[in-house]
Write an enzyme that holds these catalytic residues in place. Structure first.
Site, PDB file in Angstrom:
ATOM      1  N   SER A  87       0.856  -1.180   0.000  1.00 33.07           N
ATOM      2  CA  SER A  87       0.000   0.000   0.000  1.00 33.07           C
ATOM      3  C   SER A  87       0.891   1.229   0.000  1.00 33.07           C
ATOM      4  O   SER A  87       2.089   1.133   0.289  1.00 33.07           O
ATOM      5  CB  SER A  87      -0.895   0.003   1.247  1.00 33.07           C
ATOM      6  N   TYR A 127      -2.249  -1.809  10.623  1.00 31.69           N
ATOM      7  CA  TYR A 127      -2.325  -1.857   9.164  1.00 31.69           C
ATOM      8  C   TYR A 127      -1.061  -1.299   8.497  1.00 31.69           C
ATOM      9  O   TYR A 127      -0.442  -1.967   7.661  1.00 31.69           O
ATOM     10  CB  TYR A 127      -3.552  -1.091   8.673  1.00 31.69           C
TER      11      TYR A 127
END
Length: 318
Positions: A164, A176
């Site tokens: 990401s 995350y």
């Protein structure tokens, strides 16, 4: 001199265009295993590759997700139920893949499965909140990769790890972003180790896209549940108004940035699997290319300012 420079640049971009558009032959003989195919990027990629005639092996978290994917694809596509955070299921899935591919090995592994919550300011969370995300996004991905590595090496295949833009620059607390940084590190080391064997390890760094990972209702409910469990002393430091403003800011950010068109990501995945010369890294989304990745190269103090100035301020900081 300038004319020659322009000519050279023109030849360079023409060469890059030609190189990027060279496609492998005999794609219908190649097996690709994709994790996290219930919805989102994995689901769309599975349908795309099935449409191109590749042998798609898709893992889904739920039986319903597997059934819906089967209904939308050809009879060639095969599914298996897999929670990548469960090592026993990972081992069973690797054995299943081995039975499907036989002696030719596994051409492609797309580590797409992941979760985004719980996520919140770090002080609101517990160790278990971090573990829940890391077990799936990072350790589960590593587990799947190591179990399938012999099959990939046999085919001199490719591993696509979905990271990401937050694997480059962190903008929120929780597991995350940490997991995505870990994916980058694992991918970099594995790429160098696998290069002598002809195996390519590729990193995909999407920006914000509208998937189940960014489900606003679930995100809102999770934040409220986390806040209720935050110790009273910590709640007092931040304040109820800060919490409410934080939730609103999070929702506004996702509504403004999340792209409902997932094709930029799935197209990059497909290129990484089918091109003769895949890129080492792919960034997908205008926000990734024009803001977050450039932001990651700025001086830390400037990047910190740009990321934090729109955020609400805790009551205890005033």
């Amino acid at each position: 001199m300038w004319l020659w420079l322009l000519i050279l640049l023109g030849f360079y971009f023409l060469y890059r265009w030609y190189r990027d558009h060279q496609v492998l032959q005999n794609l219908t003989d190649k097996y690709v295993f994709i994790t996290g195919c219930d919805s989102g990027f994995g689901n769309q990629l599975a349908r795309q590759l099935d449409g191109r005639g590749l042998q798609v092996l898709a893992s889904c978290l739920t039986q319903r997700g597997a059934e819906q994917l089967k209904e939308a694809t050809s009879q060639k596509l095969q599914t298996i139920i897999l929670d990548v955070g469960d090592s026993q299921q990972v081992t069973a899935a690797a054995n299943w893949v081995k039975q499907q591919v036989g002696d030719q090995g596994l051409w492609g592994l797309v580590n797409n499965a992941g979760i985004g919550i719980p996520g919140a300011p770090n002080e609101w969370l517990t160790k278990d909140d971090f573990v829940k995300v890391l077990d799936v996004n990072l350790l589960g991905m590593i587990d799947v990769t190591l179990c399938l590595l012999p099959l990939i090496r046999k085919a001199k295949g490719r591993i696509i790890n979905v990271s990401s833009i937050v694997g480059r620059i962190t903008f929120c607390g929780g597991g995350y972003c940490i997991s995505k940084y870990g994916i980058e590190a694992f991918s970099d080391s594995l790429r160098r180790e696998m290069n002598p064997f002809g195996v390519k390890v590729i990193i995909l760094e999407p920006g914000f896209f509208k998937t189940e990972l960014n489900n606003l209702q679930r995100m809102r409910a999770t934040l409220h549940n986390i806040w209720r469990q935050v110790p009273a002393a910590v709640q007092e430091i931040y304040g109820q108004q800060y919490f409410e403003d934080y939730v609103k800011h999070t929702e506004k950010t996702f509504l403004m940035l999340c792209n409902p068109d997932l094709s930029p990501v799935s197209d990059h995945m497909e290129h990484a699997l089918t091109a003769v010369h895949p890129n080492t890294r792919y960034s997908a989304g205008w926000d990734a290319k024009l803001f977050y990745i450039p932001l990651s190269y700025l001086p830390t103090a400037l990047a910190d300012f740009l990321l934090t100035w729109p955020l609400p301020k805790p009551a205890g900081s005033r």
